[in-house]
Design a protein around this motif. Structure first.
Motif, PDB file in Angstrom:
ATOM      1  N   LEU A   1       0.824  -1.205   0.000  1.00 25.50           N
ATOM      2  CA  LEU A   1       0.000   0.000   0.000  1.00 25.50           C
ATOM      3  C   LEU A   1       0.858   1.254   0.000  1.00 25.50           C
ATOM      4  CD1 LEU A   1      -2.841  -1.013   2.482  1.00 25.50           C
ATOM      5  CD2 LEU A   1      -2.979  -0.815  -0.004  1.00 25.50           C
ATOM      6  N   ALA A   2       1.952   1.228   0.760  1.00 22.75           N
ATOM      7  CA  ALA A   2       2.850   2.382   0.776  1.00 22.75           C
ATOM      8  C   ALA A   2       3.470   2.608  -0.604  1.00 22.75           C
ATOM      9  CB  ALA A   2       3.936   2.188   1.832  1.00 22.75           C
ATOM     10  N   LEU A   3       3.879   1.521  -1.249  1.00 24.46           N
ATOM     11  CA  LEU A   3       4.450   1.664  -2.592  1.00 24.46           C
ATOM     12  C   LEU A   3       3.414   2.163  -3.581  1.00 24.46           C
ATOM     13  CD1 LEU A   3       6.671  -1.547  -2.754  1.00 24.46           C
ATOM     14  CD2 LEU A   3       7.431   0.817  -2.513  1.00 24.46           C
ATOM     15  N   LEU A   4       2.189   1.659  -3.454  1.00 26.37           N
ATOM     16  CA  LEU A   4       1.135   2.133  -4.347  1.00 26.37           C
ATOM     17  C   LEU A   4       0.853   3.613  -4.126  1.00 26.37           C
ATOM     18  CD1 LEU A   4      -1.414  -0.815  -4.330  1.00 26.37           C
ATOM     19  CD2 LEU A   4      -0.059   0.003  -6.268  1.00 26.37           C
ATOM     20  N   ALA A   5       0.854   4.030  -2.855  1.00 28.33           N
ATOM     21  CA  ALA A   5       0.619   5.438  -2.567  1.00 28.33           C
ATOM     22  C   ALA A   5       1.699   6.328  -3.165  1.00 28.33           C
ATOM     23  CB  ALA A   5       0.530   5.657  -1.061  1.00 28.33           C
ATOM     24  N   ALA A   6       2.938   5.793  -3.220  1.00 23.85           N
ATOM     25  CA  ALA A   6       4.046   6.586  -3.768  1.00 23.85           C
ATOM     26  C   ALA A   6       4.163   6.465  -5.284  1.00 23.85           C
ATOM     27  CB  ALA A   6       5.358   6.143  -3.119  1.00 23.85           C
ATOM     28  N   THR A   7       3.371   5.590  -5.893  1.00 23.51           N
ATOM     29  CA  THR A   7       3.498   5.376  -7.334  1.00 23.51           C
ATOM     30  C   THR A   7       3.204   6.630  -8.159  1.00 23.51           C
ATOM     31  OG1 THR A   7       3.056   3.020  -7.154  1.00 23.51           O
ATOM     32  CG2 THR A   7       2.647   4.037  -9.291  1.00 23.51           C
ATOM     33  N   PRO A   8       2.103   7.384  -7.891  1.00 23.29           N
ATOM     34  CA  PRO A   8       1.859   8.586  -8.715  1.00 23.29           C
ATOM     35  C   PRO A   8       3.021   9.566  -8.681  1.00 23.29           C
ATOM     36  CG  PRO A   8      -0.108   8.017  -7.472  1.00 23.29           C
ATOM     37  CD  PRO A   8       0.986   7.140  -6.956  1.00 23.29           C
ATOM     38  N   ALA A   9       3.582   9.804  -7.486  1.00 20.96           N
ATOM     39  CA  ALA A   9       4.726  10.713  -7.398  1.00 20.96           C
ATOM     40  C   ALA A   9       5.919  10.158  -8.160  1.00 20.96           C
ATOM     41  CB  ALA A   9       5.090  10.958  -5.938  1.00 20.96           C
ATOM     42  N   GLY A  10       6.119   8.842  -8.091  1.00 20.81           N
ATOM     43  CA  GLY A  10       7.219   8.239  -8.837  1.00 20.81           C
ATOM     44  C   GLY A  10       7.038   8.366 -10.335  1.00 20.81           C
ATOM     45  N   VAL A  11       5.810   8.152 -10.817  1.00 18.68           N
ATOM     46  CA  VAL A  11       5.545   8.304 -12.253  1.00 18.68           C
ATOM     47  C   VAL A  11       5.770   9.748 -12.691  1.00 18.68           C
ATOM     48  CG1 VAL A  11       3.754   8.171 -14.024  1.00 18.68           C
ATOM     49  CG2 VAL A  11       3.958   6.354 -12.326  1.00 18.68           C
ATOM     50  N   ARG A  12       5.311  10.703 -11.861  1.00 19.13           N
ATOM     51  CA  ARG A  12       5.506  12.124 -12.200  1.00 19.13           C
ATOM     52  C   ARG A  12       6.984  12.465 -12.271  1.00 19.13           C
ATOM     53  NH1 ARG A  12       6.203  16.111 -14.271  1.00 19.13           N
ATOM     54  NH2 ARG A  12       5.538  18.237 -13.732  1.00 19.13           N
ATOM     55  N   GLU A  13       7.766  11.973 -11.321  1.00 29.15           N
ATOM     56  CA  GLU A  13       9.191  12.273 -11.325  1.00 29.15           C
ATOM     57  C   GLU A  13       9.881  11.626 -12.521  1.00 29.15           C
ATOM     58  OE1 GLU A  13      12.742  13.963 -10.210  1.00 29.15           O
ATOM     59  OE2 GLU A  13      10.698  14.378  -9.514  1.00 29.15           O
ATOM     60  N   ALA A  14       9.466  10.411 -12.878  1.00 28.37           N
ATOM     61  CA  ALA A  14      10.068   9.746 -14.037  1.00 28.37           C
ATOM     62  C   ALA A  14       9.773  10.514 -15.322  1.00 28.37           C
ATOM     63  CB  ALA A  14       9.538   8.316 -14.146  1.00 28.37           C
ATOM     64  N   ARG A  15       8.538  10.975 -15.483  1.00 33.57           N
ATOM     65  CA  ARG A  15       8.184  11.760 -16.675  1.00 33.57           C
ATOM     66  C   ARG A  15       8.983  13.059 -16.712  1.00 33.57           C
ATOM     67  NH1 ARG A  15       3.064  10.742 -19.002  1.00 33.57           N
ATOM     68  NH2 ARG A  15       2.564  12.958 -19.101  1.00 33.57           N
ATOM     69  N   ARG A  16       9.132  13.704 -15.558  1.00 34.74           N
ATOM     70  CA  ARG A  16       9.883  14.961 -15.520  1.00 34.74           C
ATOM     71  C   ARG A  16      11.334  14.738 -15.930  1.00 34.74           C
ATOM     72  NH1 ARG A  16       9.145  16.045 -10.561  1.00 34.74           N
ATOM     73  NH2 ARG A  16       7.551  17.663 -10.736  1.00 34.74           N
ATOM     74  N   ARG A  17      11.950  13.707 -15.379  1.00 36.75           N
ATOM     75  CA  ARG A  17      13.357  13.451 -15.690  1.00 36.75           C
ATOM     76  C   ARG A  17      13.566  13.113 -17.165  1.00 36.75           C
ATOM     77  NH1 ARG A  17      16.859  12.683 -11.412  1.00 36.75           N
ATOM     78  NH2 ARG A  17      15.890  12.755  -9.326  1.00 36.75           N
ATOM     79  N   LEU A  18      12.670  12.315 -17.739  1.00 37.78           N
ATOM     80  CA  LEU A  18      12.794  11.981 -19.161  1.00 37.78           C
ATOM     81  C   LEU A  18      12.704  13.227 -20.026  1.00 37.78           C
ATOM     82  CD1 LEU A  18      10.654   8.698 -19.329  1.00 37.78           C
ATOM     83  CD2 LEU A  18      13.130   8.897 -19.589  1.00 37.78           C
ATOM     84  N   ARG A  19      11.761  14.106 -19.694  1.00 40.98           N
ATOM     85  CA  ARG A  19      11.609  15.323 -20.486  1.00 40.98           C
ATOM     86  C   ARG A  19      12.822  16.241 -20.332  1.00 40.98           C
ATOM     87  NH1 ARG A  19       5.388  16.410 -18.560  1.00 40.98           N
ATOM     88  NH2 ARG A  19       4.308  15.208 -20.195  1.00 40.98           N
ATOM     89  N   LEU A  20      13.253  16.464 -19.113  1.00 41.01           N
ATOM     90  CA  LEU A  20      14.391  17.364 -18.898  1.00 41.01           C
ATOM     91  C   LEU A  20      15.652  16.818 -19.541  1.00 41.01           C
ATOM     92  CD1 LEU A  20      13.825  18.449 -15.181  1.00 41.01           C
ATOM     93  CD2 LEU A  20      13.229  19.679 -17.265  1.00 41.01           C
ATOM     94  N   ARG A  21      15.813  15.487 -19.513  1.00 40.66           N
ATOM     95  CA  ARG A  21      16.985  14.909 -20.149  1.00 40.66           C
ATOM     96  C   ARG A  21      16.960  15.165 -21.656  1.00 40.66           C
ATOM     97  NH1 ARG A  21      16.404  10.003 -18.495  1.00 40.66           N
ATOM     98  NH2 ARG A  21      17.499  10.370 -16.534  1.00 40.66           N
ATOM     99  N   ALA A  22      15.782  15.035 -22.263  1.00 42.02           N
ATOM    100  CA  ALA A  22      15.659  15.293 -23.700  1.00 42.02           C
ATOM    101  C   ALA A  22      15.878  16.765 -24.009  1.00 42.02           C
ATOM    102  CB  ALA A  22      14.289  14.842 -24.194  1.00 42.02           C
ATOM    103  N   VAL A  23      15.350  17.653 -23.162  1.00 45.22           N
ATOM    104  CA  VAL A  23      15.546  19.090 -23.381  1.00 45.22           C
ATOM    105  C   VAL A  23      17.012  19.458 -23.251  1.00 45.22           C
ATOM    106  CG1 VAL A  23      15.045  21.371 -22.417  1.00 45.22           C
ATOM    107  CG2 VAL A  23      13.200  19.704 -22.696  1.00 45.22           C
ATOM    108  N   ASP A  24      17.677  18.926 -22.211  1.00 44.18           N
ATOM    109  CA  ASP A  24      19.104  19.229 -22.028  1.00 44.18           C
ATOM    110  C   ASP A  24      19.945  18.705 -23.183  1.00 44.18           C
ATOM    111  OD1 ASP A  24      18.550  20.445 -19.646  1.00 44.18           O
ATOM    112  OD2 ASP A  24      19.026  18.703 -18.404  1.00 44.18           O
ATOM    113  N   ALA A  25      19.502  17.585 -23.789  1.00 43.71           N
ATOM    114  CA  ALA A  25      20.252  17.023 -24.910  1.00 43.71           C
ATOM    115  C   ALA A  25      19.955  17.730 -26.220  1.00 43.71           C
ATOM    116  CB  ALA A  25      19.937  15.533 -25.037  1.00 43.71           C
ATOM    117  N   GLY A  26      19.021  18.687 -26.222  1.00 44.70           N
ATOM    118  CA  GLY A  26      18.685  19.407 -27.463  1.00 44.70           C
ATOM    119  C   GLY A  26      17.940  18.555 -28.462  1.00 44.70           C
ATOM    120  N   ALA A  27      16.994  17.768 -27.985  1.00 39.89           N
ATOM    121  CA  ALA A  27      16.217  16.913 -28.885  1.00 39.89           C
ATOM    122  C   ALA A  27      15.412  17.777 -29.862  1.00 39.89           C
ATOM    123  CB  ALA A  27      15.278  16.035 -28.079  1.00 39.89           C
ATOM    124  N   PRO A  28      15.091  17.246 -31.055  1.00 40.41           N
ATOM    125  CA  PRO A  28      14.338  18.032 -32.055  1.00 40.41           C
ATOM    126  C   PRO A  28      12.993  18.545 -31.530  1.00 40.41           C
ATOM    127  CG  PRO A  28      15.274  16.066 -33.049  1.00 40.41           C
ATOM    128  CD  PRO A  28      15.501  15.946 -31.587  1.00 40.41           C
TER     129      PRO A  28
END
Length: 745
Positions: A612-639
């Motif tokens: 239950l604790a892991l499930l409760a933390a899942t939305p925050a984990g998904v949000r952080e994963a999406r943020r990191r993927l986007r910022l990594r692409a932006v920093d790399a100068g993706a098209p």
């Protein structure tokens, strides 16, 4: 004919369930039959069905996940408990029974030699594990739209059986897992941009098109390579503390922790055949390893084991042995349920063969061992069982040609040393002293009893408790204590761990887990290490050598008054207290298990809390994963970095309660959000610059040159938003940008 529309969330759910089931084929490498397949598939299928139901009814995503966990508990209660309310509702009795099943399953995992039969207990454990995995994959891949992240969870399904199997898992299980992962990737995620309902032919073309086929092929190759690495990693077949100089020891109490180093095979709740032996003409002990270091805090430890010599060649006599006198034999030993880095041998081995490469023999310790991972194979041994007479052992003298460590008396309590002195006061030779000490334990008049549990501690050290107060225990306590008394009497000693010679079965003998044993070996110059066994067994399994049978034992002296009063028996059901040895010789396997009288429900409760604790933390984990993927692409100068930065900024606003309409232009959206959230001048300027960049990407000629200002604009806009409206902890734990996607799923 117009193709029918299909619900894409249902497609993604089915793909997630298939990915879990296909990954579960890895368990075929450690389970010997397929009885687990149907219960596991039913479990995953029901969890997927609950997910479809929750999304069709627009349940809150966390409520859907909780419903899936509840369904998992009902499935387990229905399949593996006879005490469920109405046959499917898990009440306290059902939870207790499931806890018992899981406890037995963990014993089988720890003790079994793969592949093992898929007993109901193991089926329950597999269904529980796959059910939890199915819930996580459904939440991450379907509700959260992040199927690539779910691949990490699926990888754990492979890692568990790969760490238990001796050989590489079946190649087709890796191919099946790769196919499931490819379908999962193709079924969802932001890159699909599917609506709630899509044409069936469009969905089928995406799921089974060229891209999916290519991804599946590449994933299969990677999975096969990864699998070969996984199955080459592990600790089985490797000695504790292995190194070029020697090996460290283990211990516990006054007992012998190396009992449990024999891969846990001696601590069983049922009898298991370990060896079949042919050619043994005289009952004698089968030695696996010897222990030379006495640690008063931890007990007897493995110490000083050298690299030895190649065990395939003719073996030298043990250190300090000059007389090769005894009964010669050639025995064939077939391991049945035994797999360990220690190769047990009878008597004094001269030639050992057939067990495979990379086995070593240490003449000082009398041990055959390996540092490589390999299968157990039938092997043969040429040996002799030393048979000196009492007179020859009395006359043994000369230099002690062994390591002085075998005479180390450090840590022996003074009262124990005084007991050794008094017990051997009337013995003229070292042999007479050893025989007197052996007889002290086996003479019923001295009050020692062989039992399946030790007496409760009285506050002193474990050795003194056993010798002066408790006087009851199993072979570990007896062997440990006599070896200490021998050293206190000036006689080199060590403790041997192995097996008695088992029972006769036709023209062979069978050695089982019930035959695991510990005894004492004392050193006599010229004759080397000789066997003594102080454990007062009454079942005929003791294989005492002739020099003890022939010799009339001298009468032992009792301990001083006040030190020989046995402790009162413990209350019914008393179990050994902390600090007492509880290791796995053959007798402890017969001790009553605590879970038989008090079902342990807390492991399941703890598991549910963690899940239950892991499930409760899942939305925050998904949000952080999406943020990191986007910022990594932006920093790399993706098209498409400008669009990714814009989406990240919109999610920041969404997390604060502002979700713009999809029909609005970027400029109108930006103006409204800046005003609504009261961004300062720096933030307002950064948002306008980011809108300019994204419009240029959307509507410009597309020169392919990355816009370096995107990264700066996004950072300044987000910083301004954090200054004007910091996120609360609730908004961080349950980000609206993720929950909104889950609700639409």
């Amino acid at each position: 004919m117009t193709a029918r529309n299909v619900d894409t969330s249902v497609v993604a759910t089915i793909a997630a369930a298939l990915a879990v089931v296909l990954s579960a084929t890895a368990f075929s490498g450690v389970l010997a039959d397929a009885r687990w397949v149907l219960p596991a598939a039913c479990t995953v299928g029901i969890i997927a069905g609950v997910g479809v139901l929750g999304r069709s009814q627009r349940w809150w995503p966390v409520a859907t996940a909780l419903a899936q966990l509840a369904a998992l508990m009902m499935v387990l209660a229905t399949q593996f408990s006879g005490k469920a309310v109405l046959g499917f509702l898990p009440g306290p009795a059902a939870f207790g029974e499931l806890a018992d099943q899981l406890g037995l399953a963990l014993d089988l995992v720890r003790e079994g030699v793969p592949p093992v039969p898929a007993e109901p207990q193991l089926q329950c454990l597999v269904c529980l594990g796959l059910g939890v995995v199915a819930v996580f994959v459904d939440v991450i891949a379907v509700a959260g739209g992040a199927p690539a992240v779910a691949g990490l969870v699926l990888l754990c399904v492979f890692a568990i059986p790969a760490s238990l199997a001796d050989n590489m898992l079946p190649w087709w299980s890796f191919a099946a897992g790769a196919l499931g992962f490819a379908l999962l990737l193709a079924s969802g995620g932001p890159q699909r941009r599917w609506q709630r309902r899509e044409r069936g032919d469009t969905v089928a073309g995406t799921l089974f098109g060229r891209t999916t086929t290519a991804v599946a092929g590449v994933a299969a190759v990677i999975a096969l390579l990864t699998g070969s690495v996984f199955t080459g990693v592990g600790t089985e077949g490797r000695l504790p503390g292995a190194g070029t100089a020697g090996f460290g020891g283990t211990g516990g109490g006054i007992g012998l922790q190396p009992f449990t180093s024999l891969r846990g095979q001696l601590d069983r709740s049922r009898t298991v055949d370990l060896f079949r032996v042919r050619g043994l003409t005289q009952e004698t002990y089968l030695r696996a390893l010897t222990l030379r270091k006495f640690n008063p805090q931890k007990g007897w430890e493995l110490d000083g084991l050298t690299q030895g010599v190649d065990a395939q060649q003719e073996l030298p006599l043990p250190d300090g042995t000059e007389y090769a006198v005894g009964t010669p034999m050639k025995v064939d030993i077939e391991p049945l349920g035994y797999r360990d880095p220690w190769l047990p041998v009878f008597g004094t081995p001269t030639v050992v063969g057939g067990m495979g490469p990379d086995w070593r023999y240490d003449p000082a310790a009398g041990i055959v061992f390996t540092q490589t991972r390999q299968q157990s194979r039938p092997y043969s041994e040429q040996l002799f069982v030393p048979s000196p007479t009492p007179e020859q052992l009395r006359e043994a003298g000369g230099p002690v040609r062994i390591d002085p460590a075998y005479l180390d008396t450090s840590g022996i309590p003074p009262q124990v040393a005084d007991l050794a002195k008094r017990l051997t006061a009337g013995a003229p030779t070292d042999f007479d002293k050893a025989a007197a000490l052996n007889h002290y334990f086996t003479d019923p008049a001295n009050g020692f009893d062989y039992e399946l549990e030790t007496a409760p501690p009285t506050g002193g050290d474990g050795l003194s408790d056993f010798l002066f107060r408790g006087k009851r225990g199993y072979c570990e306590q007896f062997a440990s204590s006599m070896a200490v008394l021998l050293r206190a009497s000036g006689i080199p000693s060590r403790v041997a761990v192995g097996f008695t010679s088992g029972y006769r079965d036709g023209d062979s003998r069978v050695i089982t887990t019930d035959d695991a044993h510990a005894w004492v070996e004392a050193y006599f110059p010229g004759w080397g290490w000789t066997t003594f066994d102080p454990t007062p067994l009454d079942d005929g399994r003791t294989a005492l050598p002739e020099y003890l049978h022939q010799e009339r034992q001298p009468q032992a002296l009792p301990p001083p008054p006040g030190q020989n009063t046995p402790a009162p028996p413990p209350p019914s059901g008393q179990v050994p207290q902390p600090g007492q040895p509880e290791t796995g010789d053959q007798h402890i396997a017969d001790q009553p298990q605590e879970r038989e009288t008090a079902p342990a429900v807390w492991p399941l409760v703890l598991l549910l809390v963690v899940v239950l604790a892991l499930l409760a933390a899942t939305p925050a984990g998904v949000r952080e994963a999406r943020r990191r993927l986007r910022l990594r692409a932006v920093d790399a100068g993706a098209p498409d970095s400008a669009e990714l930065a814009w989406r990240e900024l919109l999610d920041e606003f969404w997390d604060r309660g502002s979700k713009p309409e999809d029909t609005d232009t970027a400029r109108r959206v930006a103006a409204g959000l800046v005003e609504q959230h009261a961004l300062d001048a720096e933030g307002s300027r950064a948002v306008r610059e980011l809108v300019t960049s994204v419009e240029k990407q959307w509507y410009g000629p597309g020169d392919g040159v990355p816009d370096d200002s995107v990264r700066t604009s996004l950072r300044e806009a987000v910083d301004s938003l954090h200054r004007s409206e910091p996120l609360s902890w609730q908004a961080r734990l349950l980000p609206r940008s993720v929950l909104g996607l889950l609700g639409r799923g």
